[in-house]
Design a protein around this motif. Structure first.
Motif, PDB file in Angstrom:
ATOM      1  N   GLN A   1       0.835  -1.194   0.000  1.00  0.00           N
ATOM      2  CA  GLN A   1       0.000   0.000   0.000  1.00  0.00           C
ATOM      3  C   GLN A   1       0.872   1.248   0.000  1.00  0.00           C
ATOM      4  OE1 GLN A   1      -2.290  -0.200   3.619  1.00  0.00           O
ATOM      5  NE2 GLN A   1      -2.888  -2.326   3.276  1.00  0.00           N
ATOM      6  N   ALA A   2       0.306   2.331  -0.548  1.00  0.00           N
ATOM      7  CA  ALA A   2       0.943   3.644  -0.506  1.00  0.00           C
ATOM      8  C   ALA A   2      -0.096   4.632   0.002  1.00  0.00           C
ATOM      9  CB  ALA A   2       1.447   4.053  -1.888  1.00  0.00           C
ATOM     10  N   ASN A   3      -0.008   4.991   1.280  1.00  0.00           N
ATOM     11  CA  ASN A   3      -0.992   5.855   1.931  1.00  0.00           C
ATOM     12  C   ASN A   3      -0.381   7.221   2.226  1.00  0.00           C
ATOM     13  OD1 ASN A   3      -2.907   3.498   2.415  1.00  0.00           O
ATOM     14  ND2 ASN A   3      -1.153   2.838   3.619  1.00  0.00           N
ATOM     15  N   ILE A   4      -1.203   8.259   2.209  1.00  0.00           N
ATOM     16  CA  ILE A   4      -0.713   9.605   2.481  1.00  0.00           C
ATOM     17  C   ILE A   4      -1.615  10.321   3.493  1.00  0.00           C
ATOM     18  CG2 ILE A   4       0.466   9.854   0.274  1.00  0.00           C
ATOM     19  CD1 ILE A   4      -1.929  11.474  -0.739  1.00  0.00           C
ATOM     20  N   SER A   5      -1.107  11.420   4.035  1.00  0.00           N
ATOM     21  CA  SER A   5      -1.807  12.108   5.124  1.00  0.00           C
ATOM     22  C   SER A   5      -2.828  13.129   4.636  1.00  0.00           C
ATOM     23  CB  SER A   5      -0.792  12.798   6.040  1.00  0.00           C
ATOM     24  OG  SER A   5      -0.072  13.800   5.331  1.00  0.00           O
ATOM     25  N   THR A   6      -3.279  12.996   3.398  1.00  0.00           N
ATOM     26  CA  THR A   6      -4.413  13.764   2.894  1.00  0.00           C
ATOM     27  C   THR A   6      -5.387  12.792   2.243  1.00  0.00           C
ATOM     28  OG1 THR A   6      -3.490  14.175   0.681  1.00  0.00           O
ATOM     29  CG2 THR A   6      -2.913  15.747   2.422  1.00  0.00           C
ATOM     30  N   PRO A   7      -6.683  13.083   2.294  1.00  0.00           N
ATOM     31  CA  PRO A   7      -7.658  12.153   1.710  1.00  0.00           C
ATOM     32  C   PRO A   7      -7.786  12.280   0.208  1.00  0.00           C
ATOM     33  CG  PRO A   7      -8.797  14.009   2.680  1.00  0.00           C
ATOM     34  CD  PRO A   7      -7.343  14.192   3.003  1.00  0.00           C
ATOM     35  N   VAL A   8      -7.045  13.225  -0.370  1.00  0.00           N
ATOM     36  CA  VAL A   8      -7.069  13.431  -1.821  1.00  0.00           C
ATOM     37  C   VAL A   8      -5.639  13.454  -2.344  1.00  0.00           C
ATOM     38  CG1 VAL A   8      -9.281  14.621  -1.982  1.00  0.00           C
ATOM     39  CG2 VAL A   8      -7.225  15.920  -1.405  1.00  0.00           C
ATOM     40  N   PHE A   9      -5.490  13.068  -3.606  1.00  0.00           N
ATOM     41  CA  PHE A   9      -4.166  13.014  -4.228  1.00  0.00           C
ATOM     42  C   PHE A   9      -3.830  14.351  -4.886  1.00  0.00           C
ATOM     43  CE2 PHE A   9      -1.125  11.356  -7.520  1.00  0.00           C
ATOM     44  CZ  PHE A   9      -0.154  10.952  -6.611  1.00  0.00           C
ATOM     45  N   THR A  10      -2.591  14.461  -5.343  1.00  0.00           N
ATOM     46  CA  THR A  10      -2.097  15.681  -5.963  1.00  0.00           C
ATOM     47  C   THR A  10      -2.842  16.023  -7.235  1.00  0.00           C
ATOM     48  OG1 THR A  10       0.084  14.972  -5.169  1.00  0.00           O
ATOM     49  CG2 THR A  10       0.026  16.846  -6.670  1.00  0.00           C
ATOM     50  N   ALA A  11      -3.190  15.012  -8.016  1.00  0.00           N
ATOM     51  CA  ALA A  11      -3.805  15.215  -9.322  1.00  0.00           C
ATOM     52  C   ALA A  11      -4.738  14.066  -9.646  1.00  0.00           C
ATOM     53  CB  ALA A  11      -2.729  15.340 -10.398  1.00  0.00           C
TER      54      ALA A  11
ATOM     55  N   PRO B   1      -8.940  10.302  -7.691  1.00  0.00           N
ATOM     56  CA  PRO B   1      -8.489  10.380  -6.300  1.00  0.00           C
ATOM     57  C   PRO B   1      -8.436  11.791  -5.735  1.00  0.00           C
ATOM     58  CG  PRO B   1      -6.599  10.129  -7.742  1.00  0.00           C
ATOM     59  CD  PRO B   1      -7.825  10.034  -8.619  1.00  0.00           C
ATOM     60  N   THR B   2      -8.941  12.787  -6.489  1.00  0.00           N
ATOM     61  CA  THR B   2      -9.022  14.145  -5.951  1.00  0.00           C
ATOM     62  C   THR B   2     -10.435  14.507  -5.510  1.00  0.00           C
ATOM     63  OG1 THR B   2      -9.452  15.257  -8.073  1.00  0.00           O
ATOM     64  CG2 THR B   2      -7.146  14.863  -7.486  1.00  0.00           C
ATOM     65  N   VAL B   3     -11.380  13.577  -5.681  1.00  0.00           N
ATOM     66  CA  VAL B   3     -12.774  13.822  -5.311  1.00  0.00           C
ATOM     67  C   VAL B   3     -13.152  12.912  -4.147  1.00  0.00           C
ATOM     68  CG1 VAL B   3     -15.172  13.728  -6.077  1.00  0.00           C
ATOM     69  CG2 VAL B   3     -13.391  14.526  -7.647  1.00  0.00           C
TER      70      VAL B   3
END
Length: 333
Positions: free
Chosen positions: A124-134, A267-269
């Protein structure tokens, strides 16, 4: 064929071939130029020999994941058997700068490798925001190209950044979330979202699309930017080591279930907040490890166990190629 690109392409194929098999039914990978995408990261952050092109600054750890019965009700994956499975984790600061300051509001990462029975893995690749960069690989390419450092000024051209954002409004979602959010005091006290959608199928053959989040059991710990400015620029690795040695560091894995009409390819919505969520498991961080433990892992999020499949998200489908190019460059130095 350009010799450099040709060698990188061969390395990409070799790296992908070395990965465990994907779940059955995984959609075809996106038709994106992984080499130029990684080149764009290097244009922003420089060529950092031996470092990852994204999430360059980080710390390796080990842990244990224990699936919950609610997770098993949604997916037949062996991760949800209720039996503990070993995990290799990598916490990171977003971007390709291995010297990135840690006392500013920016993205943090939690990469996960679960080693499951029968030789299966779940990466997995998880980040600390619920939306991606693009929203798409093309928009991600435009985002990075606009931020390429001008050798004459040592900075990106603000006009190019503004133009890219105007042409790709999806790029606004992540900065809007981070605005005024605060700075994480610890890798172990911030939410980590898997921003892409995945299809989960249970033993009865029933399927759902889900997104997930790892929530720290003790809650998030965020400090105002003004307070963070007085903190050292480097503190997260030592803080995590001390935290793991003193108190349990646990994350609750929660699945959010999509309903009809919820986008699985952007992944931005965000999906509506009222969508059903279930507790799917617990992740405990047990130790901080030398970097070598994580160095050979590229955390390709399309390495999936049976019971979990990729969605049609083009960003998700573009990741394996870019990850493999980045890994081949990193490990060749």
């Amino acid at each position: 064929m350009n010799k450099t690109i040709g060698l990188a392409t061969l390395a990409t194929v070799a790296a992908i071939a070395a990965q465990p098999a994907h779940a059955q039914g995984t959609p075809k990978a996106a038709d994106v130029n992984a080499v130029t995408l990684v080149d764009a990261f290097e244009g922003v952050f420089g060529k950092r020999d031996g470092f990852r092109r994204s999430g360059a600054k980080g710390v390796c750890a080990k842990g244990v994941f224990t699936g919950a019965k609610e997770g098993a009700a949604l997916s037949s994956a062996s991760a949800f058997s209720g039996k503990p499975v070993p995990a290799i984790l990598r916490f990171s600061v977003g971007g390709g700068n291995p010297n990135a300051p840690e006392n500013v509001s920016s993205v943090r990462g939690l990469a996960v490798q679960l080693d499951l029975p029968g030789g299966e893995q779940w990466l997995q690749a998880n980040i600390s925001t619920p939306v991606f960069t693009a929203a798409t690989p093309e928009s991600m390419q435009a985002f990075l190209d606009a931020r390429k450092i001008d050798p004459a000024t040592g900075k990106a051209d603000p006009a190019k950044v503004a133009a890219a954002t105007a042409a790709n409004p999806d790029q606004k979602a992540q900065p809007e979330f981070l605005k005024g959010r605060g700075v994480p005091t610890s890798y172990g006290a911030v939410n980590y979202w898997g921003v892409n959608a995945f299809k989960v199928t249970n033993k009865k053959g029933q399927s759902n699309f889900v997104r997930w989040v790892y929530e720290p059991v003790g809650g998030e710990e965020l400090m105002p930017a003004a307070t963070a400015a007085d903190r050292p620029t480097v503190f997260l690795a030592d803080e995590l080591k001390g935290r793991v040695g003193q108190i349990p560091v646990n994350f609750t894995l929660k699945f959010q279930l999509a309903e009809k009409g919820d986008p699985t390819n952007n992944p931005t919505v965000l999906w509506p907040a009222e969508r059903k969520t279930v507790v799917a498991g617990n992740l405990e961080v047990t130790s901080v490890e030398p970097a070598e433990v994580c160095n050979s892992i590229n955390f390709n999020p399309l390495v999936l166990p049976k019971g979990i499949e990729a969605s049609d998200d083009p960003v998700l489908l573009a990741r394996p190629g870019a990850y493999a190019v980045s890994q081949s460059r990193r490990l060749s130095k």
